[in-house]
Scaffold this motif. Structure first.
Motif, short mmCIF file in Angstrom:
data_model
loop_
_atom_site.label_atom_id
_atom_site.label_comp_id
_atom_site.label_asym_id
_atom_site.label_seq_id
_atom_site.Cartn_x
_atom_site.Cartn_y
_atom_site.Cartn_z
N GLY A 72 71.80 93.14 69.23
CA GLY A 72 72.98 93.67 69.90
C GLY A 72 73.30 95.09 69.49
O GLY A 72 73.07 95.51 68.34
N THR A 111 66.30 83.51 73.40
CA THR A 111 66.50 84.09 72.07
C THR A 111 67.05 85.49 72.21
O THR A 111 66.52 86.30 72.97
CB THR A 111 65.18 84.12 71.29
OG1 THR A 111 64.65 82.80 71.21
CG2 THR A 111 65.39 84.67 69.89
N PHE A 112 68.12 85.80 71.46
CA PHE A 112 68.82 87.06 71.59
C PHE A 112 68.40 88.07 70.54
O PHE A 112 68.10 87.71 69.39
CB PHE A 112 70.33 86.84 71.50
CG PHE A 112 70.92 86.29 72.76
CD1 PHE A 112 70.82 84.95 73.07
CD2 PHE A 112 71.55 87.14 73.65
CE1 PHE A 112 71.35 84.46 74.25
CE2 PHE A 112 72.08 86.66 74.84
CZ PHE A 112 71.98 85.31 75.14
N PHE A 164 73.39 92.90 74.62
CA PHE A 164 72.33 92.11 74.01
C PHE A 164 71.15 91.99 74.96
O PHE A 164 71.35 91.75 76.17
CB PHE A 164 72.82 90.69 73.72
CG PHE A 164 73.89 90.58 72.69
CD1 PHE A 164 75.22 90.49 73.06
CD2 PHE A 164 73.57 90.55 71.34
CE1 PHE A 164 76.22 90.38 72.10
CE2 PHE A 164 74.56 90.43 70.37
CZ PHE A 164 75.88 90.35 70.76
N CYS A 165 69.95 92.09 74.42
CA CYS A 165 68.78 91.69 75.19
C CYS A 165 68.43 90.25 74.79
O CYS A 165 68.78 89.80 73.69
CB CYS A 165 67.60 92.62 74.95
SG CYS A 165 66.95 92.59 73.26
N ALA A 166 67.77 89.55 75.68
CA ALA A 166 67.36 88.18 75.40
C ALA A 166 65.99 87.94 76.02
O ALA A 166 65.66 88.54 77.05
CB ALA A 166 68.38 87.18 75.96
N TRP A 178 69.42 91.20 80.12
CA TRP A 178 70.42 91.99 79.42
C TRP A 178 71.79 91.37 79.69
O TRP A 178 72.13 91.06 80.83
CB TRP A 178 70.43 93.44 79.90
CG TRP A 178 69.36 94.27 79.26
CD1 TRP A 178 68.17 94.65 79.81
CD2 TRP A 178 69.40 94.86 77.95
NE1 TRP A 178 67.46 95.42 78.92
CE2 TRP A 178 68.20 95.57 77.77
CE3 TRP A 178 70.34 94.86 76.92
CZ2 TRP A 178 67.90 96.27 76.60
CZ3 TRP A 178 70.05 95.56 75.75
CH2 TRP A 178 68.84 96.25 75.61
N TYR A 179 72.55 91.23 78.58
CA TYR A 179 73.92 90.73 78.66
C TYR A 179 74.89 91.79 78.15
O TYR A 179 74.56 92.57 77.26
CB TYR A 179 74.09 89.47 77.81
CG TYR A 179 73.55 88.21 78.42
CD1 TYR A 179 72.24 87.81 78.20
CD2 TYR A 179 74.37 87.41 79.22
CE1 TYR A 179 71.75 86.64 78.76
CE2 TYR A 179 73.88 86.24 79.78
CZ TYR A 179 72.58 85.86 79.54
OH TYR A 179 72.10 84.70 80.10
N TYR A 205 75.59 78.75 70.30
CA TYR A 205 75.40 79.91 69.44
C TYR A 205 76.64 80.08 68.57
O TYR A 205 77.75 79.70 68.95
CB TYR A 205 75.20 81.19 70.26
CG TYR A 205 73.93 81.24 71.07
CD1 TYR A 205 73.90 80.75 72.37
CD2 TYR A 205 72.76 81.77 70.54
CE1 TYR A 205 72.75 80.79 73.13
CE2 TYR A 205 71.59 81.82 71.29
CZ TYR A 205 71.60 81.32 72.58
OH TYR A 205 70.44 81.36 73.32
N CYS A 231 65.68 97.82 73.08
CA CYS A 231 65.51 96.52 72.44
C CYS A 231 64.03 96.28 72.21
O CYS A 231 63.22 96.49 73.12
CB CYS A 231 66.11 95.43 73.34
SG CYS A 231 65.84 93.75 72.78
N TYR A 255 61.48 93.30 71.50
CA TYR A 255 61.44 91.84 71.49
C TYR A 255 60.30 91.34 70.63
O TYR A 255 59.42 92.10 70.23
CB TYR A 255 61.40 91.27 72.90
CG TYR A 255 60.21 91.61 73.74
CD1 TYR A 255 60.23 92.73 74.57
CD2 TYR A 255 59.08 90.81 73.77
CE1 TYR A 255 59.15 93.04 75.39
CE2 TYR A 255 58.00 91.10 74.57
CZ TYR A 255 58.04 92.22 75.39
OH TYR A 255 56.96 92.52 76.18
#
Lengths: 117, 115
Positions: free
Chosen positions: B108, B104-105, B89-91, B35-36, A35, B23, B25
């Motif tokens: 943010g 896929t992110f 970030f959600c992914a 979640w990050y 990324y 988020c 999606y």
């Protein structure tokens, strides 16, 4: 090592030069991601490797960008003829999931901060 | 979806209050969500995950809620602390195999905790 390792941690290069960034994933992880993250922005997908499948290169921004992975081991991201707009943090992540088993979380390295002057 | 070219929105909360980060999606076929948390100068770190066969999952001080009908994911942080200040970030993963199996992110959100 215990985690994803990226090198170098910082790279300053002159415009027009080529650079090579390295990622050592966690041993046994079949999936590997690259990324790009510009300052204050989100994560921009570049490329995805999954086992022996053809990589998903749909995020590479131009033909100056390329990446390779040797089996399920080290990956290198190469940027040719660098431009100032390439300045960013390049993050690598690996995951044991995908392919034949359910997806699981991806583990990130600390990134390589690239500055093109 | 991809998070390109936009500076991140900020959510400001008072220390001790609960935080809710939302988020949206992109793909109804996504079956796994994460979640990050990303602190300054570091790579994103895993907080909590949820699979599509669940609506809710709880961790330590964090809860993730999944609404598949409207393709919405939220992260709730109880009793927010200064150490929670970071970008979140959600992914999503769209399936274990094939072209859509990559993570896929979302765009943010910056969480700022006021003392």
């Amino acid at each position: 090592g215990a985690g994803v390792s990226q090198s170098p941690s910082n790279k300053v290069t002159e415009k027009g030069k080529d650079v090579e960034l390295r990622c050592d994933p966690i041993s046994g992880h079949t999936a590997l991601y690259w990324y790009r993250q510009r300052l204050g922005q989100g994560l921009e997908f570049l490329i995805y490797f999954q086992g022996n499948s053809a990589p998903d290169k749909s995020g590479l921004p131009s033909d100056r960008f390329s990446a390779e992975r040797t089996g399920e081991s080290v990956s290198t991201l190469t940027i040719q003829r660098t431009q100032q707009e390439d300045s960013a943090v390049y993050l690598c992540a690996s995951s044991p999931g995908g392919g034949a088993i359910p997806n699981t979380e991806a583990f990130f390295g600390q990134g390589t901060r690239l500055t093109v002057v | 979806g991809e998070s390109v070219g936009l500076h991140l929105p900020t959510l400001s909360v008072q220390e001790g209050d609960n935080s809710i980060i939302n988020c949206a999606y992109s793909n109804s076929a996504s079956d796994y969500f994460i979640w990050y948390k990303q602190e300054s100068g570091k790579g994103p770190q895993f907080i909590i995950d949820i699979r599509s066969n669940m609506d809710k999952r709880q961790g330590q001080r964090v809860t993730v809620l999944l609404n598949k009908t409207v393709k919405h994911l939220s992260l709730q942080i109880a009793a927010t602390q200064p150490g929670d200040s970071a970008v979140y970030f959600c992914a999503e993963n769209m399936g274990p195999t094939g072209a859509n199996s990559k993570l896929t992110f979302g765009k943010g959100i910056t969480l700022s905790v006021r003392p």
